[in-house]
Design a protein around this motif. Sequence first.
Motif, PDB file in Angstrom:
ATOM      1  N   ARG A  64       3.473   5.823   5.532  1.00  0.00           N
ATOM      2  CA  ARG A  64       2.343   5.633   6.439  1.00  0.00           C
ATOM      3  C   ARG A  64       2.604   6.174   7.837  1.00  0.00           C
ATOM      4  NH1 ARG A  64       4.595   0.503   5.667  1.00  0.00           N
ATOM      5  NH2 ARG A  64       5.266  -0.604   7.534  1.00  0.00           N
ATOM      6  N   TYR A 105      -2.566   7.362   3.210  1.00  0.00           N
ATOM      7  CA  TYR A 105      -2.266   5.945   3.345  1.00  0.00           C
ATOM      8  C   TYR A 105      -3.577   5.199   3.579  1.00  0.00           C
ATOM      9  CZ  TYR A 105      -0.497   1.520   5.068  1.00  0.00           C
ATOM     10  OH  TYR A 105      -0.244   0.179   5.231  1.00  0.00           O
ATOM     11  N   GLN A 106      -4.143   4.668   2.510  1.00  0.00           N
ATOM     12  CA  GLN A 106      -5.451   4.030   2.564  1.00  0.00           C
ATOM     13  C   GLN A 106      -5.395   2.685   1.843  1.00  0.00           C
ATOM     14  OE1 GLN A 106      -7.917   5.121   4.271  1.00  0.00           O
ATOM     15  NE2 GLN A 106      -7.416   7.262   4.665  1.00  0.00           N
ATOM     16  N   VAL A 159     -12.354   5.676  -1.276  1.00  0.00           N
ATOM     17  CA  VAL A 159     -12.090   4.892  -0.075  1.00  0.00           C
ATOM     18  C   VAL A 159     -13.272   4.966   0.884  1.00  0.00           C
ATOM     19  CG1 VAL A 159     -10.610   4.708   1.969  1.00  0.00           C
ATOM     20  CG2 VAL A 159      -9.594   5.176  -0.274  1.00  0.00           C
ATOM     21  N   SER A 199       0.836  -1.207   0.000  1.00  0.00           N
ATOM     22  CA  SER A 199       0.000   0.000   0.000  1.00  0.00           C
ATOM     23  C   SER A 199       0.868   1.253   0.000  1.00  0.00           C
ATOM     24  CB  SER A 199      -0.910   0.010   1.231  1.00  0.00           C
ATOM     25  OG  SER A 199      -1.759  -1.111   1.251  1.00  0.00           O
ATOM     26  N   HIS A 210      -7.861   1.860  -0.857  1.00  0.00           N
ATOM     27  CA  HIS A 210      -7.865   2.611  -2.119  1.00  0.00           C
ATOM     28  C   HIS A 210      -8.191   1.628  -3.255  1.00  0.00           C
ATOM     29  CE1 HIS A 210      -6.270   4.658  -5.673  1.00  0.00           C
ATOM     30  NE2 HIS A 210      -6.188   5.778  -4.968  1.00  0.00           N
ATOM     31  N   GLU A 239      -3.183  10.698   5.897  1.00  0.00           N
ATOM     32  CA  GLU A 239      -4.543  10.514   5.384  1.00  0.00           C
ATOM     33  C   GLU A 239      -4.548   9.845   4.010  1.00  0.00           C
ATOM     34  OE1 GLU A 239      -6.826  14.054   5.414  1.00  0.00           O
ATOM     35  OE2 GLU A 239      -6.870  14.236   7.592  1.00  0.00           O
ATOM     36  N   ARG A 263     -15.205   1.748   2.309  1.00  0.00           N
ATOM     37  CA  ARG A 263     -15.193   1.422   3.734  1.00  0.00           C
ATOM     38  C   ARG A 263     -16.612   1.429   4.307  1.00  0.00           C
ATOM     39  NH1 ARG A 263     -11.564   0.626   7.409  1.00  0.00           N
ATOM     40  NH2 ARG A 263      -9.815   1.358   6.154  1.00  0.00           N
TER      41      ARG A 263
END
Length: 598
Positions: free
Chosen positions: A478, A487-488, A571, A470, A491, A485, A575
């Motif tokens: 991260r 770092y998802q 995202v 990621s 995604h 923010e 989620r």
Amino acid sequence: MSGGSDDGSSAGRIVVRGVPVAPGLAVGAALFHDEVDIDVPVRALTPEDVPGELRRLSNALRVAKRQLQEVEQSIGKEVGRRDARIFSVQQLLLDDPALRRDLRKTIEERLLNAEVAVHDAVAAWSERLANVPAGDPVADLRDVGRRLLRQLAGQAKRRPPPASKSGEKQVLVTRELLPSDTAALDRSQLAAIVTASGGGASHAAILARALGIPAVTDVDVANLPARGGAWIVDGTRGEVLLNPSPADLERAREAAAEFERLRDELAVHTRGFARTADDVAIELLVNVENFTGLPEELIDDLSGVGLYRTEFLFMASSSFPTEQQQYEHYRHAAERLGQREITFRTIDVGGDKPLPYFRLPSKPNPVLGWRGLRLSLQWPDMFYTQLRALLRASAHGRVRILVPMVTMVEEFRRVRAILTEVQGDLRREGLPFDEAVPLGAMVEVPAIALAARSLASEADFLSVGTNDLSQYALATDRNNARVAELYQPLHPGVISLVRHVIRGAAEAGTPVSVCGEMAGEPDSALLLLGCGLRSFSMSPYLLPVVRRLFANVTLAQAEAVAAQALELSTVAEIRQLLHRLVVEVAPELATLLPASPS
């Protein structure tokens, strides 16, 4: 910071949002605390003063190391040696020859006192380590520096926060909490922690999670109103509620009690394979660096170890461990699991995990440089020694060998050739080993994820490291609060990469697992199940939560929600979709999960 009332009964109600670092919900009275900086006197020395000043420094180093050993032992009894090893790292810092050389140089050549030597060395080393993207080396340096300065100043211990006069538990509000601060807290009086700095990977945050203390960071504590009354700290959602209404307090206290009850209940349900509601078997493995601190009943119930981080053996040593030392360590771990599989990842240092006795060149982007398999292939003596030890240990259990940071298929072929060469050496020496020991590759680099089908044709198994995958795919550190923010792992692009690896492995008929944080986070675990994953490896303490989730969901439900998620663009949408199904099928897990984005 946002204000407002949900029900009109809490005028002045303030909701402060930060970054969640340790889950849980707590209620307590705010205690603003910051340790007073220790004075650093500057004294010019004469050459005759130098021997005495060096003795002062040596004594401070000796006492500080003894204190760290005592702290490690004490904390280890509470949380296990794994998390207490933070203080082993600090002991290694104290023993570092280069750091000690810098300290002596200030005294001997600049003719300045030991306090200045400590202050200047910590400042210089902090600047050098500022670009290390993970771990907590700068905070560890500051912590060690404070400890040395206190010794030199004749202050045996740090000033603790004052105790509550009312007996009510307290919310500690402070600018920064270093590992030693966290270890020294009176947990019987502590409800939660709120800090201005220190990310989720900080050592203080790791300790807070291990000790079960809810914590929120990245809060502007200097501008929080120092008003009386209870605060509510939600370490799962990263929120602090000031001036709550009576209804807020009642709900929070009930939720906090439920959180504790459910966590204790789930901890006893770990035996055997997980099964979905429609009886599909799912392999749940654990990530560990040793078995110290894990309850014996948990070890006995494990299906296997999906990731054994061998670098922690190297990090806990003052020099490279010998082949015999490694062999005994790996053999003990393999024998402890009996006929269950244990996957040893070869040493993964460099980048965010430096070894104090093995200095690597300083580079602007260390995680993109000399680390993982790249380091092993260019440092063959170290790699050969580890492979010999691992192969010898394979005679005592079901051992698999996993190599990290694979970028090209050519690299993996080189590893296979080296392993074959080492096997030949052991045969000639008459040393037993498993002739069919599986060799696997970690998928962490986006390029090799896209070429997963080719890699899967060469490897005996694949393991997807979603943390680094990621990070590399999103071009986001991260552990950098400025870009955290971004770092998802949910995604859409990251999800597509992981699904591509799962499909590529399936086409090649090669087993695949995920060993990153996505495997243990319920929303993403549900998605991975729907994408075809059947093997998950995670922290031992997340395993019961994922097991409960899978027991309540059918494979058809997981596949349907995964298909919907892959059609979404953001995202937040993904989620929210996953979270909704998790809460629907396992509502009892709601208090353990982050809030769904609105």
